[in-house]
Design a protein around this motif. Sequence first.
Motif, short mmCIF file in Angstrom:
data_model
loop_
_atom_site.label_atom_id
_atom_site.label_comp_id
_atom_site.label_asym_id
_atom_site.label_seq_id
_atom_site.Cartn_x
_atom_site.Cartn_y
_atom_site.Cartn_z
N VAL A 117 0.86 -1.18 0.00
CA VAL A 117 0.00 0.00 0.00
C VAL A 117 0.90 1.23 0.00
O VAL A 117 2.01 1.21 0.54
CB VAL A 117 -0.95 0.03 1.21
N THR A 118 0.41 2.32 -0.62
CA THR A 118 1.14 3.58 -0.62
C THR A 118 0.17 4.71 -0.33
O THR A 118 -1.05 4.54 -0.43
CB THR A 118 1.83 3.83 -1.98
N THR A 119 0.72 5.85 -0.02
CA THR A 119 -0.12 7.03 0.25
C THR A 119 -0.32 7.87 -1.01
O THR A 119 -0.88 8.96 -0.93
CB THR A 119 0.52 7.88 1.36
N GLU A 120 0.11 7.36 -2.15
CA GLU A 120 -0.06 8.08 -3.40
C GLU A 120 -1.53 8.10 -3.82
O GLU A 120 -2.30 7.20 -3.50
CB GLU A 120 0.77 7.42 -4.51
N ASN A 121 -1.90 9.15 -4.54
CA ASN A 121 -3.24 9.26 -5.13
C ASN A 121 -4.35 9.09 -4.09
O ASN A 121 -5.39 8.48 -4.36
CB ASN A 121 -3.43 8.25 -6.27
N GLY A 122 -4.11 9.63 -2.91
CA GLY A 122 -5.13 9.56 -1.87
C GLY A 122 -5.29 8.21 -1.23
O GLY A 122 -6.27 7.96 -0.52
N GLY A 123 -4.32 7.32 -1.44
CA GLY A 123 -4.37 5.98 -0.87
C GLY A 123 -4.47 4.92 -1.94
O GLY A 123 -5.53 4.74 -2.54
N THR A 124 -3.36 4.23 -2.20
CA THR A 124 -3.32 3.22 -3.27
C THR A 124 -3.03 1.85 -2.69
O THR A 124 -2.13 1.69 -1.86
CB THR A 124 -2.24 3.57 -4.30
N VAL A 125 -3.81 0.87 -3.12
CA VAL A 125 -3.61 -0.52 -2.72
C VAL A 125 -3.23 -1.31 -3.96
O VAL A 125 -3.99 -1.36 -4.93
CB VAL A 125 -4.89 -1.12 -2.09
N GLU A 126 -2.04 -1.91 -3.94
CA GLU A 126 -1.55 -2.68 -5.08
C GLU A 126 -1.67 -4.17 -4.76
O GLU A 126 -1.29 -4.63 -3.69
CB GLU A 126 -0.10 -2.32 -5.37
N PHE A 127 -2.22 -4.92 -5.73
CA PHE A 127 -2.48 -6.34 -5.53
C PHE A 127 -1.43 -7.19 -6.23
O PHE A 127 -0.73 -6.73 -7.13
CB PHE A 127 -3.89 -6.69 -6.03
N SER A 128 -1.36 -8.46 -5.84
CA SER A 128 -0.32 -9.34 -6.36
C SER A 128 -0.53 -9.73 -7.82
O SER A 128 0.36 -10.33 -8.43
CB SER A 128 -0.22 -10.61 -5.50
N ASP A 129 -1.68 -9.40 -8.41
CA ASP A 129 -1.90 -9.69 -9.82
C ASP A 129 -1.50 -8.51 -10.71
O ASP A 129 -1.72 -8.54 -11.92
CB ASP A 129 -3.36 -10.06 -10.07
N GLY A 130 -0.91 -7.45 -10.12
CA GLY A 130 -0.46 -6.32 -10.90
C GLY A 130 -1.49 -5.23 -11.07
O GLY A 130 -1.26 -4.27 -11.82
N THR A 131 -2.63 -5.31 -10.40
CA THR A 131 -3.63 -4.24 -10.47
C THR A 131 -3.57 -3.42 -9.18
O THR A 131 -2.93 -3.82 -8.20
CB THR A 131 -5.05 -4.80 -10.65
N LYS A 132 -4.23 -2.28 -9.23
CA LYS A 132 -4.24 -1.44 -8.03
C LYS A 132 -5.58 -0.73 -7.90
O LYS A 132 -6.30 -0.53 -8.89
CB LYS A 132 -3.11 -0.42 -8.09
N ALA A 133 -5.90 -0.37 -6.68
CA ALA A 133 -7.06 0.45 -6.40
C ALA A 133 -6.55 1.78 -5.86
O ALA A 133 -5.68 1.82 -4.98
CB ALA A 133 -7.96 -0.22 -5.36
N VAL A 134 -7.06 2.89 -6.40
CA VAL A 134 -6.62 4.21 -5.98
C VAL A 134 -7.76 4.93 -5.26
O VAL A 134 -8.94 4.63 -5.47
CB VAL A 134 -6.12 5.04 -7.18
N GLY A 135 -7.38 5.90 -4.43
CA GLY A 135 -8.39 6.65 -3.69
C GLY A 135 -9.14 5.81 -2.68
O GLY A 135 -10.33 6.04 -2.44
N VAL A 136 -8.46 4.84 -2.08
CA VAL A 136 -9.10 3.94 -1.11
C VAL A 136 -9.26 4.67 0.23
O VAL A 136 -8.30 5.19 0.79
CB VAL A 136 -8.29 2.65 -0.92
#
Length: 495
Positions: A305-324
Motif C-alpha cells: 500500500v502507498t499514500t499516493e493518489n489519496g491511498g493506493t492498494v496494489e495487488f499481487s496480480d499487478g492491479t491497483k485500487a486508488v483513492g481507497v
Amino acid sequence: MAIQSSPPAPPARPYKSVAVIGAGPSGLSAVKALNDEKAFDVIRVFERRDRVGGTWIYDPEPTPFPSPSVDPAPASNTPPETLPAFTSPLPEDATRRTGLYSYLDSNVGIEAMEFTYASHPKINSALSIRRFGFDNPTRPWQVVAGYLEDIFAKYVHQVTFDTTVERVSKDVVTGRWDVVLRRSGVSWKGEQRDHWWTETFDAVVVATGHYNIPNIPAIPGLQSWYDLWPERLEHSKQFRSREEYSGKSVVVVGGSVSASDFVMDLHRSVKAPLIISQRGLNANPALENVWKIPHVVQKPTIARVTTENGGTVEFSDGTKAVGVDKIIFATGYRLSYPFLVPNPVTDKNRLAGFYRHVFNIEDPSLTVIGQVRAALSLRNYEYQAVAVARVLAGRGNLPSQAEQKDWEEKLLAVRGPTHQFHTIAPDFKEYFDGLRAIAGPPAEGSEGYELPPYDDDWTLKGFRVLELKDQYAQRLLAKNDGSGLADEGRLLAKL
C-alpha cells in the motif's frame, strides 16, 4: 473375638482448589462443570471486566487499530516486588474490548451453538428475518448475552470482577500454582488504586478465549499509511456500523465469515466496487456466491500500500485500487496467554503441548478451555469443561502422557504448526466423542450428567447459517443488473 476393621478410606482428591480465568462462555462452562462434580473445596473465577459474557459483551468504543510496528499483544504487567500492594492505576488494556456491533447476529446455527442443557429463546432480529426468513437459526447478540447471564446467575458469587490475572506460575516446592492478581478501581486512602495480591491453587483453568488480539498481516507500506491515516485502517474487531462506510471506497481483506458479513452489509452503500482481497479466491467454498454479489470485485492478496493518489492498494496480480478510503482486515486473531509462565504460544501462533487443545501434557493441573476453531463454540466448550472437571476430580480417563504426545505429533502432521492446528472441522465426531470418553459417566452423588454422543445433525444445524447466507447471495445475484460498477475502471488499473 473378631477384630472389626475400619472401612477403606476414599481415594485422595488430587486437586481441591481451582482457579478459572475468564467469565465468558468458556469460563461459564468451566465453573458449572466444576461445581457439578461436588469435588472441590474452592472454585474461584477471575474476570477483568465488570460483568460476565466475555466476547458477547458490547463495547461501543472499539479497540484502536494497532501500529504495524508495535506488537499488539500486551505483555503482562510486572508485579510489585512485595505483595500485597497498592499502586497507581494502570491504563486500560484496550484489547479487552470486544468485536460486537449493535446489530450483530450469531453466525453459527443456534441449536448447535447452545449448551446441551439449555436452549436459547426463539428471537430473531428484523435484519436476519429479511435475509433468511422467519424462525432462522441466528440470534441477536443481546439474546446470546442474556442466555449466558441467566445460566451464570447461579455461580456469580464465585466471580471476582475487575480483576486481571497478571502471572500464573507453578511453585516447584509446593506443587501449587501461584496466581498474581490485580484488581482495578479500589478506593484506598481516598484515591483510586490498583490492588495486587497472590492466591495459590491446586489447578488452573484458562478460559480467556482467543478473540482479543487482532491479527494484521505484514504488508509493505502499511506503517506509512498508518502514520498518515490511522483512522482509515481497521480490523474486523473495530467494526461498529455500516454507516461509517457509506459512499467510501473500501477494501476488505479476508476470506471467511467476518469478511462475508462485511461484504453483505456494505456492497450497496460503499462507492462501487467493494473490493475483497483474499489469499485464495475461493478460500471458503460455502461463501463462494457471497464474493460474486453485485458491486463486489475479488482480488488476490495485497502486495503493498502507498499514500499516493489519496491511498493506493496494489495487488499481487499487478492491479491497483486508488483513492481507497478504508481497508478492513477480517484476518482473524492471534493467540495470547501472556500471564502463563512459561508462555506456551509458539511464534507461529499455536498453543503447544496441550492434548485435545485442553490438557497440558506435562502437567494436567493446567488446562485451557475455548482454544479451538470451527468447533460449534459453546457446545464444544461444554464438552471440554466436563472433561476437565472430571479429570481434576480424579474421575476422568486421560490417556498416558506418551499417548497425548503422539496425538499432538500426528495432528501437527495433518494441520501444520500454525493456528490452523486448532481447527476442529471436519472432525467433529472424533473430537466430541474423544472428550466424552475422557469425561466418562457422572459420579454418584454429583450433579454431573452424561454427555450425549456426537450427532451428525449438529454439524448440519451449526452450518445452516452459511447455507442461508449462500441462498441470500444467490437471490442478490439473480437481481444483479450490473449497475453501480461504472467507477471500476477508475479504481482498478493495470500497473
